[in-house]
Design an enzyme around this catalytic site. Structure first.
Site, PDB file in Angstrom:
ATOM      1  N   GLU A 151       0.842  -1.199   0.000  1.00 55.46           N
ATOM      2  CA  GLU A 151       0.000   0.000   0.000  1.00 55.46           C
ATOM      3  C   GLU A 151       0.880   1.253   0.000  1.00 55.46           C
ATOM      4  O   GLU A 151       1.856   1.327   0.723  1.00 55.46           O
ATOM      5  CB  GLU A 151      -0.904  -0.018   1.236  1.00 55.46           C
ATOM      6  N   LEU A 153      -0.568   4.530   0.222  1.00 53.84           N
ATOM      7  CA  LEU A 153      -1.304   5.722   0.652  1.00 53.84           C
ATOM      8  C   LEU A 153      -0.488   6.542   1.641  1.00 53.84           C
ATOM      9  O   LEU A 153       0.353   6.021   2.367  1.00 53.84           O
ATOM     10  CB  LEU A 153      -2.658   5.340   1.260  1.00 53.84           C
ATOM     11  N   LYS A 207       7.962  -1.721  -2.616  1.00 54.73           N
ATOM     12  CA  LYS A 207       7.482  -0.868  -1.513  1.00 54.73           C
ATOM     13  C   LYS A 207       8.654  -0.269  -0.730  1.00 54.73           C
ATOM     14  O   LYS A 207       8.693   0.925  -0.451  1.00 54.73           O
ATOM     15  CB  LYS A 207       6.579  -1.709  -0.590  1.00 54.73           C
ATOM     16  N   CYS A 263       6.215   5.029   8.752  1.00 53.84           N
ATOM     17  CA  CYS A 263       6.780   4.213   7.667  1.00 53.84           C
ATOM     18  C   CYS A 263       8.268   4.439   7.415  1.00 53.84           C
ATOM     19  O   CYS A 263       9.047   3.489   7.488  1.00 53.84           O
ATOM     20  CB  CYS A 263       5.991   4.448   6.385  1.00 53.84           C
TER      21      CYS A 263
HETATM   22  N1  LIG Z   1       0.270   4.028   8.087  1.00 46.72           N
HETATM   23  C1  LIG Z   1       0.617   4.254   6.831  1.00 46.72           C
HETATM   24  O1  LIG Z   1       0.624   5.381   6.347  1.00 46.72           O
HETATM   25  C2  LIG Z   1       1.024   3.105   5.936  1.00 46.72           C
HETATM   26  C3  LIG Z   1       1.115   3.305   4.554  1.00 46.72           C
HETATM   27  C4  LIG Z   1       1.482   2.243   3.746  1.00 46.72           C
HETATM   28  C5  LIG Z   1       1.760   0.998   4.313  1.00 46.72           C
HETATM   29  N2  LIG Z   1       1.682   0.835   5.665  1.00 46.72           N
HETATM   30  C6  LIG Z   1       1.953  -0.493   6.218  1.00 46.72           C
HETATM   31  O2  LIG Z   1       0.715  -1.114   6.509  1.00 46.72           O
HETATM   32  C7  LIG Z   1       0.847  -1.958   7.670  1.00 46.72           C
HETATM   33  C8  LIG Z   1      -0.170  -1.547   8.724  1.00 46.72           C
HETATM   34  O3  LIG Z   1       0.152  -0.241   9.150  1.00 46.72           O
HETATM   35  P1  LIG Z   1      -0.861   0.622  10.030  1.00 46.72           P
HETATM   36  O4  LIG Z   1      -0.262   1.975  10.148  1.00 46.72           O
HETATM   37  O5  LIG Z   1      -2.238   0.489   9.450  1.00 46.72           O
HETATM   38  O6  LIG Z   1      -0.782  -0.184  11.421  1.00 46.72           O
HETATM   39  P2  LIG Z   1      -1.654   0.010  12.743  1.00 46.72           P
HETATM   40  O7  LIG Z   1      -0.746  -0.298  13.860  1.00 46.72           O
HETATM   41  O8  LIG Z   1      -2.344   1.348  12.695  1.00 46.72           O
HETATM   42  O9  LIG Z   1      -2.787  -1.114  12.647  1.00 46.72           O
HETATM   43  C9  LIG Z   1      -2.562  -2.475  12.737  1.00 46.72           C
HETATM   44  C10 LIG Z   1      -3.794  -3.124  13.344  1.00 46.72           C
HETATM   45  O10 LIG Z   1      -3.690  -4.547  13.219  1.00 46.72           O
HETATM   46  C11 LIG Z   1      -4.295  -5.136  14.340  1.00 46.72           C
HETATM   47  N3  LIG Z   1      -3.879  -6.552  14.427  1.00 46.72           N
HETATM   48  C12 LIG Z   1      -2.642  -7.047  14.655  1.00 46.72           C
HETATM   49  N4  LIG Z   1      -2.659  -8.411  14.602  1.00 46.72           N
HETATM   50  C13 LIG Z   1      -3.931  -8.758  14.315  1.00 46.72           C
HETATM   51  C14 LIG Z   1      -4.579 -10.010  14.110  1.00 46.72           C
HETATM   52  N5  LIG Z   1      -3.923 -11.191  14.169  1.00 46.72           N
HETATM   53  N6  LIG Z   1      -5.890 -10.014  13.852  1.00 46.72           N
HETATM   54  C15 LIG Z   1      -6.581  -8.844  13.786  1.00 46.72           C
HETATM   55  N7  LIG Z   1      -6.013  -7.633  13.954  1.00 46.72           N
HETATM   56  C16 LIG Z   1      -4.707  -7.587  14.208  1.00 46.72           C
HETATM   57  C17 LIG Z   1      -3.869  -4.238  15.490  1.00 46.72           C
HETATM   58  O11 LIG Z   1      -4.704  -4.382  16.620  1.00 46.72           O
HETATM   59  C18 LIG Z   1      -3.983  -2.843  14.836  1.00 46.72           C
HETATM   60  O12 LIG Z   1      -5.243  -2.270  15.049  1.00 46.72           O
HETATM   61  C19 LIG Z   1       2.304  -1.809   8.120  1.00 46.72           C
HETATM   62  O13 LIG Z   1       3.060  -2.845   7.573  1.00 46.72           O
HETATM   63  C20 LIG Z   1       2.715  -0.477   7.526  1.00 46.72           C
HETATM   64  O14 LIG Z   1       4.102  -0.403   7.296  1.00 46.72           O
HETATM   65  C21 LIG Z   1       1.306   1.846   6.488  1.00 46.72           C
END
Ligand SMILES: NC(=O)c1ccc[n+]([C@@H]2O[C@H](COP(=O)([O-])OP(=O)(O)OC[C@H]3O[C@@H](n4cnc5c(N)ncnc54)[C@H](O)[C@@H]3O)[C@@H](O)[C@H]2O)c1
Length: 440
Positions: A151, A153, A207, A263
């Site tokens: 992703e 975004l 990525k 990130c």
């Molecule tokens: N935040 C960004 O801007 C962004 C952009 C691109 C990619 N990413 C990537 O996307 C991924 C997620 O990032 P995020 O910022 O959304 O993380 P986050 O910490 O905001 O959310 C992760 C969620 O996953 C849940 N979770 C963990 N294990 C679980 C399971 N087994 N079952 C159900 N829920 C579970 C947690 O409770 C949490 O709510 C990461 O790898 C990050 O690098 C993030």
């Protein structure tokens, strides 16, 4: 088409809501019971412009639901997206993949009919194959494919980025899974979004290569800003002068206190680790990490020097706490390095952020949180701008001058107008722009 989104954080919630806007039935799953309870009741756990309306529209249309029941969500899904966190692992800088592998095991146990398991989390090369191995080992009977769909975004513009991305990257190795992914992203085909189909490994690396390139670009302009200060050049003009070259581009050439966020810091570390392990170190990225870490630390000293060499007993008013505007995300924000260092040096710190006060209060202690930018300026010996929220650009300098104890502003985002500030009698420090020449 039914999608189960495992992990309802920034990426999971935004992606789930956007897929449901495409007309797909989406169930967002999270382990965090409180988060799911709040979402079911119409709450939104993060600050992201437009997200509340998007979620509410699709929730009331019945296309977007929330649950903690992962097995039920997976069993009914055609595609299961993994969007859990991949934070930095303690000790060695590699990505902590325990949430991804944990989710993979839970998904495996719940698989029913043919399912595409899509990795949306940012994961090091090889993770997709490992997810495949875990699922195969637990469920030799299951019919599934593993796809990598990183992703891109940006927080603060997440919905627009998801709905109108520059490209969609899909690492997929079976025709059946490719058709499922095509059908999920059909609305983006209609607006002619480029689709980059690759292998799993290539998609995973794209990525990291993208994020580390951007972190490098920021670090480059930060070092140019330092050089500008030494030689009397203006980094804004340098950025414009090079950015107009189509090979370079104008974006990500804004100097500041160092990159932060959820990130870039962790992804640069993880890529450096992967590359070292592969015997092909990315020394340029290792250097970027080091320069950025030192820069964030150096910023507190810069404020101390602007205050005459000591902040002991002084009040610093801080505008902006989140790592960038339009988000409440505090992960690795420069404020986390700078504010504690100022407090340790004896300063009283009062601060305001339009969205991140609640998050900040959890991680930044000993700070006096204020209700507005002007309240933050009141009685301060120095006003420090840390995040370039638009509302700070429109502050009235005359009013700030009346409120501040000393007319001193350290603007680490260059949001205010140097000529105006200085003509009003401020001592105004910004990044990479010439100081006024004093005649002898
Ligand atoms: N935040 C960004 O801007 C962004 C952009 C691109 C990619 N990413 C990537 O996307 C991924 C997620 O990032 P995020 O910022 O959304 O993380 P986050 O910490 O905001 O959310 C992760 C969620 O996953 C849940 N979770 C963990 N294990 C679980 C399971 N087994 N079952 C159900 N829920 C579970 C947690 O409770 C949490 O709510 C990461 O790898 C990050 O690098 C993030």
């Amino acid at each position: 088409m039914r999608i189960a989104m495992i992990g309802t954080g920034y990426v999971g919630l935004v992606s789930g809501a956007c897929f449901s806007q495409f007309g797909i039935d989406v169930v967002c799953v999270d382990k965090d019971k409180q988060k799911i309870k709040s979402l079911k009741a119409g709450g939104i756990p993060i600050y992201e412009p437009g997200l509340d309306k998007l979620v509410e529209d699709n929730r009331s249309a019945g296309r977007l639901t929330f649950t903690t029941d992962l097995p039920a969500a997976v069993a009914a899904a055609d595609a299961v997206f993994i969007a859990v966190g991949t934070p930095t692992r303690r000790g060695d800088g590699h990505a902590d993949l325990s949430y991804v592998y944990g989710a993979a095991s839970e998904i495996a146990d719940a698989l029913g009919r043919y399912t595409v398991i899509v990795n949306k989390s940012t994961v090091p090369v090889g993770t997709g194959r490992e997810v495949c191995r875990i699922v195969r080992e637990r469920r030799p009977d299951a019919e599934f494919d593993v796809v990598s769909n990183p992703e891109f975004l940006r927080e603060g513009a997440a919905i627009e980025d998801f709905m109108k991305p520059d490209r969609v990257v899909i690492g997929v190795e079976s025709d059946r899974a490719r058709e499922v992914m095509r059908s999920i992203y059909r609305p983006l085909y209609l607006i002619e979004t480029p689709m980059v189909f690759t292998t799993l490994e290539t998609a995973e690396l794209i990525k990291y290569a993208g994020n580390t390139f951007l972190a490098t670009k920021i670090t480059f302009i930060n070092e140019m800003a330092d050089l500008c200060e030494k030689v009397g050049a203006d980094v804004h003009d340098v950025a414009r002068g090079i950015g107009l070259d189509g090979r370079i581009g104008r974006k990500f050439l804004h100097p500041g206190p160092g990159y932060g966020g959820s990130c870039f810091p962790k992804d640069t570390l993880a890529l450096a680790y992967t590359a070292r392990e592969a015997g092909s170190p990315v020394t340029i990225v290792e250097q970027v990490i080091q320069v950025n870490t030192e820069r964030k630390k150096r910023m507190a000293q810069r404020v101390i020097e602007a205050c005459g060499g000591s902040v002991a007993g002084k009040t610093i008013g801080v505008l902006g706490l989140s790592f960038k505007p339009n988000t409440d995300d505090m992960r690795d924000a420069p404020s986390l390095d700078i504010l504690p260092a100022l407090v340790a040096a004896g300063a009283r710190v009062q601060a305001y952020d339009p969205a991140a006060m609640h998050e900040a209060a959890r991680v930044l202690k000993d700070i006096d949180y204020k209700d507005s930018a002007y309240d933050t300026a009141a009685g301060a010996d120095c006003l420090l701008v840390l995040t370039e929220w638009n509302q700070f650009r429109a502050l009235d300098p005359k009013r700030l001058k009346q409120l501040l104890r000393q007319p001193l502003v350290v603007d680490l985002r260059n949001v205010l107008n140097p000529a105006e500030m200085r003509s009003l009698g401020f001592t105004y420090e910004c990044i990479g722009r010439p100081q006024p020449r004093h005649s002898a």
